[in-house]
Design a protein around this motif. Structure first.
Motif, PDB file in Angstrom:
ATOM      1  N   THR A  59      -4.684 -25.384  -3.964  1.00 38.43           N
ATOM      2  CA  THR A  59      -5.223 -24.220  -3.030  1.00 38.43           C
ATOM      3  C   THR A  59      -4.849 -22.933  -3.875  1.00 38.43           C
ATOM      4  O   THR A  59      -4.095 -23.006  -5.067  1.00 38.43           O
ATOM      5  N   GLN A  60      -5.512 -21.990  -3.479  1.00 38.11           N
ATOM      6  CA  GLN A  60      -5.569 -20.701  -4.224  1.00 38.11           C
ATOM      7  C   GLN A  60      -5.425 -19.457  -3.184  1.00 38.11           C
ATOM      8  O   GLN A  60      -6.106 -19.386  -2.126  1.00 38.11           O
ATOM      9  N   HIS A  61      -4.526 -18.475  -3.242  1.00 41.88           N
ATOM     10  CA  HIS A  61      -4.445 -17.416  -2.507  1.00 41.88           C
ATOM     11  C   HIS A  61      -4.398 -16.128  -3.463  1.00 41.88           C
ATOM     12  O   HIS A  61      -3.434 -15.911  -4.035  1.00 41.88           O
ATOM     13  N   LYS A  62      -5.369 -15.159  -3.315  1.00 44.27           N
ATOM     14  CA  LYS A  62      -5.534 -14.170  -4.362  1.00 44.27           C
ATOM     15  C   LYS A  62      -5.494 -14.849  -5.828  1.00 44.27           C
ATOM     16  O   LYS A  62      -6.385 -15.763  -6.052  1.00 44.27           O
ATOM     17  N   ASP A  63      -4.743 -14.336  -6.735  1.00 41.82           N
ATOM     18  CA  ASP A  63      -4.667 -14.639  -7.961  1.00 41.82           C
ATOM     19  C   ASP A  63      -3.565 -15.871  -8.116  1.00 41.82           C
ATOM     20  O   ASP A  63      -3.302 -16.274  -9.487  1.00 41.82           O
ATOM     21  N   LYS A  64      -2.963 -16.464  -6.987  1.00 45.90           N
ATOM     22  CA  LYS A  64      -1.789 -17.455  -7.177  1.00 45.90           C
ATOM     23  C   LYS A  64      -2.519 -18.874  -6.811  1.00 45.90           C
ATOM     24  O   LYS A  64      -3.111 -18.956  -5.754  1.00 45.90           O
ATOM     25  N   GLU A  65      -2.079 -19.900  -7.429  1.00 52.05           N
ATOM     26  CA  GLU A  65      -2.300 -21.206  -7.077  1.00 52.05           C
ATOM     27  C   GLU A  65      -1.245 -22.101  -6.511  1.00 52.05           C
ATOM     28  O   GLU A  65      -0.090 -21.478  -7.145  1.00 52.05           O
ATOM     29  N   LEU A  66      -1.393 -23.070  -5.760  1.00 50.35           N
ATOM     30  CA  LEU A  66      -0.243 -24.031  -5.463  1.00 50.35           C
ATOM     31  C   LEU A  66      -1.021 -25.512  -5.902  1.00 50.35           C
ATOM     32  O   LEU A  66      -2.030 -26.032  -5.126  1.00 50.35           O
ATOM     33  N   LEU A  67      -0.438 -26.369  -6.773  1.00 49.37           N
ATOM     34  CA  LEU A  67      -0.809 -27.415  -7.265  1.00 49.37           C
ATOM     35  C   LEU A  67      -0.368 -28.331  -6.018  1.00 49.37           C
ATOM     36  O   LEU A  67       0.801 -28.365  -5.483  1.00 49.37           O
TER      37      LEU A  67
END
Length: 208
Positions: A59-67
């Protein structure tokens, strides 16, 4: 067209007639490394079953990802199954982490196959159980594990999945996947190196 024996091996427990339908309706595709195959908001058209290679789902929020998880050989994507069954847009991104061969199951056939061949549900339940366990593990690491341990666990898992050591991966890429800043990863990596857990060689990281 994929060989039926390979379908039996990859998707065990399916009816012979369902395997024949999958063999004729699905597409065998080679997908190069770093190819984005699904975006958030996109409607799912095919369900990938990995035969060779590796797909990352996140998933992605702004420029951050969460594997969220990796799709390894003989596995598929439960999030894509869920989106296709509800005819909802995807809530995740998916990208190939390695050159990948995948069997693409057409979404417009899935609902009919579920009604006609209940054996296909074993595939869904197996994937759901696997992903649920992995998501619990991810939440556990996010809430209860120090970043040092999360980073070391991430590197070991990635090395295991890709069968490579040293890993060619940048601090920025690690930071993006772990949802933190590059400077933080650089600082923690130095600590791991001082503890003798990793060695850094230019743009690669060796796990000791």
């Amino acid at each position: 067209m994929i060989n039926s024996n390979e379908i039996f091996k990859t998707l065990p427990g399916l009816d012979e007639s369902l395997v024949t339908e999958i063999q004729h309706a699905s597409v065998l595709k080679h997908i190069p490394k770093d190819t984005e195959i699904l975006r958030e908001g996109q409607y799912v058209k095919v369900i990938p079953v990995v035969l060779k290679g590796l797909i990352k789902v996140y998933t992605q929020h702004k420029d951050k990802e969460l594997l969220l998880y990796y799709i390894r050989p003989e596995e598929s994507c439960i999030m894509s199954f869920a989106a296709c069954l509800k005819n909802e847009p995807s809530k995740v991104f998916a990208i190939t982490e390695d050159d990948t061969d995948a069997l693409l199951l057409p979404v417009n056939k899935i609902t009919g196959w579920i009604k006609q061949y209940p054996s296909i549900n074993t595939l869904f339940f197996r994937m759901y159980n696997l992903r649920y366990s992995e998501l619990l593990d991810t939440i556990h690491h996010l809430l209860f594990t120090k970043l040092d341990d999360r980073l070391y666990h991430f590197l070991k898992e990635r090395s295991k999945l890709t069968c490579t050591n040293p890993l060619k991966i940048s601090h920025k890429q690690i930071a993006t996947e772990l949802g933190t800043a590059r400077e933080v990863i650089t600082r923690v990596m130095k600590r791991l190196e001082q503890e003798g857990k990793v060695k850094q060689h230019g743009n690669s990281i060796e796990i000791c």
